[in-house]
Design an enzyme around this catalytic site. Structure first.
Site, mmCIF file in Angstrom:
data_model
loop_
_atom_site.group_PDB
_atom_site.id
_atom_site.type_symbol
_atom_site.label_atom_id
_atom_site.label_comp_id
_atom_site.label_asym_id
_atom_site.label_seq_id
_atom_site.Cartn_x
_atom_site.Cartn_y
_atom_site.Cartn_z
ATOM 1 N N ASN A 159 0.803 -1.223 0.000
ATOM 2 C CA ASN A 159 0.000 0.000 0.000
ATOM 3 C C ASN A 159 0.834 1.271 0.000
ATOM 4 O O ASN A 159 0.376 2.308 -0.444
ATOM 5 C CB ASN A 159 -0.962 -0.006 1.196
ATOM 6 N N GLN A 187 -4.937 -3.704 -2.067
ATOM 7 C CA GLN A 187 -4.475 -2.658 -2.985
ATOM 8 C C GLN A 187 -4.419 -3.117 -4.431
ATOM 9 O O GLN A 187 -4.318 -2.296 -5.342
ATOM 10 C CB GLN A 187 -3.088 -2.147 -2.566
ATOM 11 N N SER A 207 -11.139 -5.101 -0.135
ATOM 12 C CA SER A 207 -11.924 -4.108 0.605
ATOM 13 C C SER A 207 -12.642 -3.171 -0.358
ATOM 14 O O SER A 207 -12.036 -2.669 -1.307
ATOM 15 C CB SER A 207 -10.981 -3.313 1.518
ATOM 16 N N GLY A 208 -13.926 -2.915 -0.090
ATOM 17 C CA GLY A 208 -14.736 -2.082 -0.979
ATOM 18 C C GLY A 208 -14.218 -0.664 -1.174
ATOM 19 O O GLY A 208 -14.171 -0.157 -2.290
ATOM 20 N N CYS A 333 -1.891 5.094 8.766
ATOM 21 C CA CYS A 333 -1.799 4.469 10.078
ATOM 22 C C CYS A 333 -0.508 4.849 10.780
ATOM 23 O O CYS A 333 -0.434 4.832 11.998
ATOM 24 C CB CYS A 333 -1.881 2.953 9.958
HETATM 25 C C1 LIG Z 1 -6.747 -0.482 3.555
HETATM 26 C C2 LIG Z 1 -6.010 -1.780 3.679
HETATM 27 C C3 LIG Z 1 -6.447 -2.775 4.546
HETATM 28 C C4 LIG Z 1 -7.629 -2.587 5.481
HETATM 29 O O1 LIG Z 1 -8.855 -2.616 4.818
HETATM 30 P P1 LIG Z 1 -10.158 -2.049 5.606
HETATM 31 O O2 LIG Z 1 -11.297 -2.333 4.693
HETATM 32 O O3 LIG Z 1 -9.914 -0.590 5.769
HETATM 33 O O4 LIG Z 1 -10.244 -2.786 6.879
HETATM 34 C C5 LIG Z 1 -5.757 -3.967 4.592
HETATM 35 N N1 LIG Z 1 -4.684 -4.165 3.811
HETATM 36 C C6 LIG Z 1 -4.224 -3.238 2.955
HETATM 37 C C7 LIG Z 1 -3.043 -3.539 2.098
HETATM 38 C C8 LIG Z 1 -4.868 -2.011 2.865
HETATM 39 O O5 LIG Z 1 -4.396 -1.079 2.036
#
Ligand SMILES: *Cc1c(COP(=O)(O)O)cnc(C)c1O
Length: 407
Positions: A159, A187, A207-208, A333
């Site tokens: 990411n 990602q 993730s949506g 984060c």
């Molecule tokens: C954003 C992200 C997550 C977390 O996803 P959420 O839907 O926000 O819990 C996990 N792994 C990666 C690589 C991300 O970029």
């Protein structure tokens, strides 16, 4: 720091943190809050309509991933829940195995969990290092695999830098010792083509909100035949693999987002990538002592991470924000703490450079005007901060040990 909300003059280049929900996605979701509000499990027409719409959405998502069967998709409350489900399930189903193999550059959704499992004595964890470009140490990976490995969890794409990992090869190697292979593809999904049925990947998280869908919805792909222990127990939803009434509007939104991502995939590889490359080139040409981190030849088309040496990323972001430009230092984060990102530290990027790293992440909603604005705004920001930086004045002494490739 307070960010002003989105307006036409603002430039949003933080799409790896989250994307704008596509208006077509919102339109697809709306009826499922009001007219079609039924519970998908109900034995009447209200429920059946919703159940059918969920079925169509599941198919769209399975297609984006190249999954063979629709029921290989299990909806979750996001990427983090999908990661937890995969790893915790493997520790239960892989009897006699208690080791986890992962990488040093995973998202906290994986790293925080495995650290907790190690600390509480539930697993032994092998964290595989990466090289200066963020590429996995393949020798260390091979050595860490054994008949004690329950699961390997290695991300498809990072990411922060966009570096892509050879997950198909890594999955084959994991199977060589009888371990399960999971990938956090949050990602990668929607940005690069996938055909899961032709790989040995057992589980995949997405993730949506990272692909113009809603927040709070994600999915875990679980290959047919792979056993899954649910993280959340209760009703029989999702074939008993994830209890709780289906979040129908979000599931349907994610289906629409998946269909749109598939339709825009080629654009991601061409137009979006060209924007990214023009920004990168423009900044490196105009700003000395700056370099790209990550594997430049093998990364997501939308991401670039540039280290501006001898200054603080937080200060850069603050001045960028005043110009209406949104990006990120490392990952959302990690910002707020004084430690530079764990990803750049794992790559041995010197502190003086890691501190000044800025991630620019594009989406199909960006255009040429965004790139022009940033290329114009950045040089004076960097110059102003370097004028105030004691590290900048002492720079010659500090770079000796590290040789990045400058433009
Ligand atoms: C954003 C992200 C997550 C977390 O996803 P959420 O839907 O926000 O819990 C996990 N792994 C990666 C690589 C991300 O970029």
């Amino acid at each position: 720091m307070t960010m002003s909300s989105a307006s036409p003059e603002n430039v949003y280049l933080d799409n790896n943190a989250t994307t704008r929900c596509d208006p077509d996605v919102v339109a697809a979701m709306l009826p499922f809050f009001t007219e079609q509000f039924g519970n998908a499990s109900s034995m009447h027409a209200f429920g059946a309509e919703v159940g059918n719409a969920i079925g169509t959405a599941r198919r769209a998502l399975a297609d984006l991933l190249g999954a063979e069967f629709d029921h290989e998709i299990v909806y979750t409350g996001g990427g983090t829940e999908a990661d937890s489900t995969a790893i915790l399930s493997a520790l239960e189903t892989q009897t006699g195995r208690n080791e986890i193999v992962t990488s040093a550059v995973e998202h906290p959704a994986v790293l925080t969990l495995v650290a907790h499992l190690e600390k509480t004595g539930r697993a032994k964890v092998h964290v595989i290092p990466v090289d200066a470009k963020g590429r996995l140490d393949m020798d260390a990976y091979r050595k860490a695999l054994s008949e004690r490995t329950a699961i390997v969890s290695i991300m498809w794409a990072n990411n922060e830098t966009g570096t892509i990992f050879p997950v198909e090869k890594l999955a084959e190697m994991a199977h060589g010792v009888g371990a399960l292979f999971h990938t956090d593809a949050v990602q990668a999904v929607g940005k690069i083509p996938m055909d899961l049925k032709s790989t040995q990947i057992d589980m995949l998280s997405l993730s949506g909100h990272k692909l113009h869908g809603p927040k709070g919805i994600g999915a875990l792909y679980v290959r047919k035949g792979v056993r899954l222990r649910p993280l959340i127990r209760g009703g029989h939803q999702e074939r008993g693999r994830r209890a709780g009434t289906e979040n129908a509007p979000a599931i349907i939104g994610l289906g629409k987002a998946a269909a749109l991502a598939a339709a825009h995939m080629a654009e991601e590889q061409t137009r979006v990538k060209a924007l990214r490359d023009r920004l990168e080139k423009g900044l490196l040409q105009r700003i000395s002592h700056s370099f790209v981190t990550g594997d430049v030849d093998n990364r997501l088309p939308n991401t670039c991470n540039i280290a501006f040496e001898y200054i603080e990323g937080e200060a850069i972001l603050l001045l960028m924000n005043r110009e209406g430009i949104a990006a990120s230092s490392g990952s959302a984060c990690t910002s707020g703490s004084l430690e530079p990102s764990h990803v750049l530290r794992a790559m041995n990027v010197p502190y003086t450079a890691a501190h000044g790293a800025i991630r620019f992440s594009f989406s199909r909603e960006n255009g040429d005007a965004d790139v022009d604005r940033v290329i114009e705004a950045m040089p004076p920001i960097i110059e102003r901060l370097r004028d105030m930086s004691p590290f900048w004045r002492e720079r010659e002494v500090r770079t000796a040990a590290f040789n990045p490739t400058y433009a």
